[in-house]
Design an enzyme around this catalytic site. Structure first.
Site, short mmCIF file in Angstrom:
data_model
loop_
_atom_site.label_atom_id
_atom_site.label_comp_id
_atom_site.label_asym_id
_atom_site.label_seq_id
_atom_site.Cartn_x
_atom_site.Cartn_y
_atom_site.Cartn_z
N SER A 283 0.85 -1.19 0.00
CA SER A 283 0.00 0.00 0.00
C SER A 283 0.88 1.23 0.00
CB SER A 283 -0.89 0.00 1.24
OG SER A 283 -1.45 1.28 1.39
N HIS B 111 -1.34 -1.47 -4.16
CA HIS B 111 -2.58 -1.07 -3.51
C HIS B 111 -2.59 0.46 -3.37
CE1 HIS B 111 -6.03 -1.88 -0.83
NE2 HIS B 111 -5.59 -0.86 -0.12
N ASP C 272 -4.79 3.68 -2.03
CA ASP C 272 -5.88 4.08 -1.14
C ASP C 272 -6.40 5.46 -1.52
OD1 ASP C 272 -6.07 1.88 0.77
OD2 ASP C 272 -4.01 2.42 1.29
N MET D 137 -9.07 8.32 -0.69
CA MET D 137 -9.91 8.78 0.42
C MET D 137 -10.42 10.19 0.14
SD MET D 137 -7.65 7.50 3.64
CE MET D 137 -6.76 5.93 3.62
N HIS E 279 -8.40 1.01 -3.99
CA HIS E 279 -9.33 0.86 -2.86
C HIS E 279 -10.02 2.21 -2.64
CE1 HIS E 279 -9.55 -0.06 1.80
NE2 HIS E 279 -10.75 0.06 1.24
N MET F 282 -12.19 4.57 -0.79
CA MET F 282 -12.84 4.88 0.49
C MET F 282 -13.51 6.23 0.32
SD MET F 282 -9.80 3.45 2.89
CE MET F 282 -8.70 3.41 1.49
N MET G 279 -11.28 -5.15 5.93
CA MET G 279 -10.51 -4.16 6.69
C MET G 279 -10.22 -4.72 8.08
SD MET G 279 -9.98 -1.56 4.74
CE MET G 279 -8.99 -0.80 6.02
N ASP H 62 -6.54 -5.91 4.96
CA ASP H 62 -5.94 -4.59 4.83
C ASP H 62 -5.96 -3.88 6.19
OD1 ASP H 62 -5.08 -2.12 4.01
OD2 ASP H 62 -6.79 -1.68 2.72
C1 DX5 Z 1 -6.20 2.15 5.54
C2 DX5 Z 1 -5.77 1.68 4.18
C3 DX5 Z 1 -4.66 0.73 4.17
C4 DX5 Z 1 -3.36 1.22 4.79
C5 DX5 Z 1 -2.65 0.03 5.36
O1 DX5 Z 1 -7.44 2.79 5.46
O2 DX5 Z 1 -6.85 1.07 3.50
O3 DX5 Z 1 -4.41 0.22 2.86
O4 DX5 Z 1 -2.52 1.86 3.88
O5 DX5 Z 1 -1.53 0.49 6.04
P1 DX5 Z 1 -0.86 -0.35 7.21
O6 DX5 Z 1 -0.37 -1.63 6.62
O7 DX5 Z 1 0.21 0.55 7.71
O8 DX5 Z 1 -1.95 -0.59 8.24
ZN ZN Z 2 -6.46 0.05 1.56
#
Ligand code: DX5
Ligand code: ZN
Length: 215
Positions: free
Chosen positions: A7, A32, A34, A36, A65, A67, A136, A172
């Site tokens: 990620s 990956h 993220d 947001m 991903h 969010m 999650m 994740d």
């Molecule tokens: C959190 C993300 C994850 C995050 C994971 O909302 O969806 O993908 O980057 O990071 P670590 O492995 O540090 O928990």
């Molecule tokens: Zn994620």
């Protein structure tokens, strides 16, 4: 052995090429990303513009991903930007089936995700419409949080719900070398790892270690 999906949320956003090269060097299976929006989760990260530039700089499949609230209106943008897998949250979609079928209509892999507190029964009606369940194991929004131990049970239960369907499971949040074997044994196919890779002294070695864990 599980696939690894680093990620990049924990990488240096001012020089993502470094992280992409490390992923390439270590043989990462997916990258990956993220996304947001500051509404669905209390954090803002990146959008399709950045995904497009990542796409130009790597051949590795992009696991996006989302969010974000109302993801449906952004699917085509993320497809155009070069996403290979697009995952939406069950809590964020008004018509989950429509959103998933929109992702698939572009020939992309569709994923469904859920917060740690959301019942697994909320995704059960959609298991024929997805290629991936992204569980999650922390509250979505930030990297570097601690793994919620009850996630191990959730992985086992989601695996039972999936049964023989061709659906992969990724986990994740808070995945480290110390708990990766436990989640793989519970049934995970893909490990999403942020700080456990990019905040270590040697991200390439860390990725290789994750990749070599046997369940
Ligand atoms: C959190 C993300 C994850 C995050 C994971 O909302 O969806 O993908 O980057 O990071 P670590 O492995 O540090 O928990
Ligand atoms: Zn994620």
């Amino acid at each position: 052995m599980a696939k690894i999906a680093p990620s990049i949320l924990s990488a240096d956003f001012s020089n993502l090429t470094i992280a992409l090269n490390q992923c390439q060097q270590a043989g990462a299976d997916l990258i990956h990303i993220d996304v947001m929006d500051g509404h669905f989760v209390p954090n803002l990260t990146i959008g399709p513009v950045v995904v497009k530039d990542i796409r130009r700089n790597t051949d590795i499949s992009l696991d996006v991903h989302l969010m974000i609230e109302s993801p449906k209106q952004y699917i085509s943008e993320f497809v155009k930007a070069g996403s290979d897998w697009i995952t939406v949250h069950v809590e964020a979609c008004k018509d989950v089936k429509q959103v998933l079928s929109r992702i698939r209509s572009f020939g992309k892999k569709a994923g469904i995700s859920l917060r740690p507190g959301t019942s697994l029964s909320s995704i059960e009606p959609f298991l024929n419409d997805v290629d991936l369940v992204l569980l999650m194991s922390v509250e979505p929004g930030f990297c570097g949080q601690s793994f919620l131990p009850e996630s191990v049970n959730r992985i086992q239960n989601v695996k039972k719900l999936i049964g023989s369907r061709p659906v992969e499971i990724s986990v994740d949040g808070g995945i480290k070398l110390s708990n990766a074997k436990r989640v793989i044994e519970a049934g995970v196919d893909i490990l999403v790892v942020g700080s456990g890779i990019f905040l270590t002294d040697d991200p390439v070695i860390s990725m290789k270690k994750f990749k070599s864990i046997k369940g």
